[in-house]
Enzyme design. Structure first.
Site, PDB file in Angstrom:
ATOM      1  N   HIS A  14       0.857  -1.192   0.000  1.00 46.21           N
ATOM      2  CA  HIS A  14       0.000   0.000   0.000  1.00 46.21           C
ATOM      3  C   HIS A  14       0.890   1.237   0.000  1.00 46.21           C
ATOM      4  O   HIS A  14       1.305   1.725   1.047  1.00 46.21           O
ATOM      5  CB  HIS A  14      -0.922  -0.036   1.224  1.00 46.21           C
ATOM      6  CG  HIS A  14      -1.948   1.057   1.259  1.00 46.21           C
ATOM      7  ND1 HIS A  14      -3.176   0.911   1.869  1.00 46.21           N
ATOM      8  CD2 HIS A  14      -1.949   2.321   0.774  1.00 46.21           C
ATOM      9  CE1 HIS A  14      -3.861   2.025   1.753  1.00 46.21           C
ATOM     10  NE2 HIS A  14      -3.124   2.912   1.099  1.00 46.21           N
ATOM     11  N   HIS A  16       1.372   4.876  -2.362  1.00 45.61           N
ATOM     12  CA  HIS A  16       1.024   5.756  -3.491  1.00 45.61           C
ATOM     13  C   HIS A  16       2.305   6.423  -3.957  1.00 45.61           C
ATOM     14  O   HIS A  16       2.941   7.143  -3.171  1.00 45.61           O
ATOM     15  CB  HIS A  16       0.027   6.822  -3.044  1.00 45.61           C
ATOM     16  CG  HIS A  16      -1.238   6.247  -2.478  1.00 45.61           C
ATOM     17  ND1 HIS A  16      -2.393   6.103  -3.226  1.00 45.61           N
ATOM     18  CD2 HIS A  16      -1.528   5.756  -1.238  1.00 45.61           C
ATOM     19  CE1 HIS A  16      -3.335   5.565  -2.469  1.00 45.61           C
ATOM     20  NE2 HIS A  16      -2.843   5.341  -1.258  1.00 45.61           N
ATOM     21  N   HIS A 194      -9.545   1.120  -1.401  1.00 47.19           N
ATOM     22  CA  HIS A 194      -9.507   1.718  -0.069  1.00 47.19           C
ATOM     23  C   HIS A 194     -10.924   1.636   0.500  1.00 47.19           C
ATOM     24  O   HIS A 194     -11.891   2.057  -0.162  1.00 47.19           O
ATOM     25  CB  HIS A 194      -9.104   3.190  -0.139  1.00 47.19           C
ATOM     26  CG  HIS A 194      -7.636   3.430  -0.385  1.00 47.19           C
ATOM     27  ND1 HIS A 194      -6.937   2.836  -1.393  1.00 47.19           N
ATOM     28  CD2 HIS A 194      -6.752   4.228   0.270  1.00 47.19           C
ATOM     29  CE1 HIS A 194      -5.675   3.249  -1.354  1.00 47.19           C
ATOM     30  NE2 HIS A 194      -5.535   4.098  -0.357  1.00 47.19           N
ATOM     31  N   GLU A 197     -11.330   3.175   5.952  1.00 50.53           N
ATOM     32  CA  GLU A 197     -10.253   4.034   6.475  1.00 50.53           C
ATOM     33  C   GLU A 197     -10.950   5.104   7.319  1.00 50.53           C
ATOM     34  O   GLU A 197     -10.888   5.074   8.550  1.00 50.53           O
ATOM     35  CB  GLU A 197      -9.449   4.663   5.327  1.00 50.53           C
ATOM     36  CG  GLU A 197      -8.357   5.633   5.783  1.00 50.53           C
ATOM     37  CD  GLU A 197      -7.691   6.389   4.617  1.00 50.53           C
ATOM     38  OE1 GLU A 197      -8.235   6.409   3.509  1.00 50.53           O
ATOM     39  OE2 GLU A 197      -6.613   6.988   4.856  1.00 50.53           O
TER      40      GLU A 197
HETATM   41  N1  ADE Z   1      -4.534   8.768  -1.668  1.00 50.52           N
HETATM   42  C1  ADE Z   1      -3.312   8.786  -1.143  1.00 50.52           C
HETATM   43  N2  ADE Z   1      -3.341   8.367   0.122  1.00 50.52           N
HETATM   44  C2  ADE Z   1      -4.626   8.060   0.402  1.00 50.52           C
HETATM   45  C3  ADE Z   1      -5.296   7.566   1.541  1.00 50.52           C
HETATM   46  N3  ADE Z   1      -4.669   7.295   2.680  1.00 50.52           N
HETATM   47  N4  ADE Z   1      -6.627   7.387   1.464  1.00 50.52           N
HETATM   48  C4  ADE Z   1      -7.279   7.670   0.350  1.00 50.52           C
HETATM   49  N5  ADE Z   1      -6.696   8.126  -0.758  1.00 50.52           N
HETATM   50  C5  ADE Z   1      -5.374   8.326  -0.734  1.00 50.52           C
HETATM   51 ZN    ZN Z   2      -3.693   4.784   0.524  1.00 53.97          ZN
END
Ligand code: ADE
Ligand code: ZN
Length: 335
Positions: A14, A16, A194, A197
Site C-alpha cells: 500500500h 502511493h 480503499h 479508512e
Molecule cells: N490517496 C493517497 N493516500 C490516500 C489515503 N490514505 N486514502 C485515500 N486516498 C489516498
Molecule cells: Zn492509501
C-alpha cells in the site's frame, strides 16, 4: 528490536507513488519545470504537513503532484522511492499510481507509466527488488472519468496488475464504481479498494461484494461489524494497514490506540505499509518501529506481518514460497 526490524525482509502493498514526493525533490522538479509552489523552503513544506483528516491531506497532496510533468520526473520520483526500499530491506513492492491526477492536467498516460516502469525495471535488475503496478481511480471524480482512464490503460495491460480506488472515502461509496470495476475484471485486472479508512465497515462489505476486491486497503474500521470480522478471519482477506498514515490523519489519535496488533492476534491477514511516506513521517521501517514502540509485539508477530504481506501479494505461488522461506530463516537465525 530496531535491528531485527531493519533487517527483516519486507513486502509493501500500500504505497502511493505520488505520496513519496519528498519536499526536496518537489523543489527540484518545481525549478526544473518552472512550476510555482507556495513555499520558500523544503522545511516550510514539512511544517505545512499538519493534517486533521483525510481531506486536509488530499488537498495538499494533489497540489504537490503538479510538479510532475515529464517522463523523467516520474522516473526520478519512483527511483527515489526504490532506493528507500533498498535501505529498508523491502524486497517486493506493489505501487499505486493515480493517472487522473496527471491526465487531468494534460499529462499523457504513457508519460506516467513510462517513467514509473523504467524505474521499476531498473530496480529489478540492479537492486533485486520486484514490483507490481496498481492503477487507482479517484473516487471524488465520476465513474465516466474512471471508464475513460480504464480505456487509456488497456494498451498497458501487461504492466498493470490491478485497479484500485482511492481519494475521499466519505460520500463516495464503492457502489459508485461498480460498473467500471466489473469492466476492469472483464479485462483481466485484479481489483483492490480503499475502504474502512474513514468510512464505515459497510464500505468494506460493499467493496468486497460489488467491486470483487481481493484485498482491502486500510480496512481498520472492520472491527465495527462482527459478521464482517468473522468473514475476514475465515477467508484470510488481506488488509493493507498504514499505521503512521492513520495517526497522522487522525483515524486513531495515538499509535497506542491503533488496532493493528489486536487485528493480527484475532487472526486477520493484516500487513504494515507506508501509504504516503513523504507526508506521514516514514517509510516501511518507520512504520514497523512505530507499531513496535507503541505495542508489546514479539519478533514472531513482526515476522508474521511480513509473511502476511507475502501471502497477500500478487506474485506467483512459487515466489511466495521463496520469500516466506527467507522470512522464516531470518526469524530462526535471530531469535
Ligand atoms: N490517496 C493517497 N493516500 C490516500 C489515503 N490514505 N486514502 C485515500 N486516498 C489516498
Ligand atoms: Zn492509501
Amino acid at each position: 528490536m530496531d535491528s531485527f526490524i531493519k533487517n527483516l525482509p519486507k513486502v509493501e502493498l500500500h504505497l502511493h507513488i505520488e505520496g513519496t514526493l519528498e519536499p526536496e525533490l518537489m523543489f527540484q522538479l518545481a525549478k526544473r519545470n518552472n512550476v510555482s509552489i507556495p513555499f520558500e523552503t523544503p522545511d516550510q513544506v514539512r511544517d505545512a504537513y499538519q493534517f486533521h483528516n483525510l481531506q486536509s491531506f488530499l488537498d495538499i497532496y494533489y497540489q504537490g503532484a503538479n510538479v510532475l510533468i515529464h517522463e523523467q520526473d516520474f522516473y526520478d520520483l519512483t527511483w527515489a522511492y526504490l532506493l528507500k526500499c533498498q535501505q529498508d530491506n523491502v524486497v517486493h513492492t506493489e505501487i499505486f499510481f493515480d493517472p487522473q491526477t496527471h491526465t487531468e492536467r494534460g499529462i499523457a498516460f504513457e508519460v506516467i507509466v513510462g517513467g514509473i516502469t523504467r524505474a521499476l525495471n531498473q530496480a529489478e535488475q540492479e537492486l533485486g527488488i520486484s514490483s507490481q503496478l496498481i492503477m487507482c481511480f479517484l473516487r471524488h471524480l465520476d465513474e465516466d472519468s474512471a471508464f475513460e482512464t480504464l480505456k487509456q490503460a488497456l494498451p498497458y495491460k501487461d504492466k498493470i496488475i490491478a485497479v484500485g480506488l482511492d481519494s475521499s472515502e466519505q460520500g463516495n461509496p464503492p457502489e459508485k464504481f461498480k460498473h467500471v470495476f466489473q469492466e476492469a475484471i472483464n479485462q483481466g485486472f485484479l481489483t483492490v479498494a480503499h475502504a474502512g479508512e474513514e468510512g464505515p465497515a459497510q464500505n468494506i462489505i460493499d467493496a468486497l461484494s460489488l467491486l470483487g476486491i481481493t484485498r482491502i486497503d486500510h480496512g481498520v474500521r472492520c472491527v465495527e461489524d462482527e459478521d464482517l470480522m468473522e468473514q475476514l478471519i475465515a477467508k484470510r482477506t488481506p488488509l493493507t494497514v498504514c499505521p503512521l498514515s492513520n495517526t497522522k490523519l487522525k483515524v486513531f489519535e495515538t499509535m497506542q490506540e491503533h488496532n493493528i496488533v489486536e487485528l493480527l492476534r484475532k487472526g486477520l491477514c493484516v500487513t504494515i505499509n507506508s501509504d504516503d511516506p513523504a507526508y506521514f513521517g516514514g517509510y516501511m521501517n518507520d512504520n514497523f518501529l512505530a507499531v513496535a514502540n507503541a505495542h508489546p509485539v514479539t519478533k514472531n508477530e513482526l515476522a508474521q506481518f511480513s509473511i502476511n504481506a507475502i501471502e497477500a501479494s500478487f506474485i506467483s505461488p512459487h515466489a511466495k514460497e521463496d520469500l516466506i522461506t527467507q522470512v522464516r530463516q531470518y526469524l530462526a537465525a535471530n531469535t
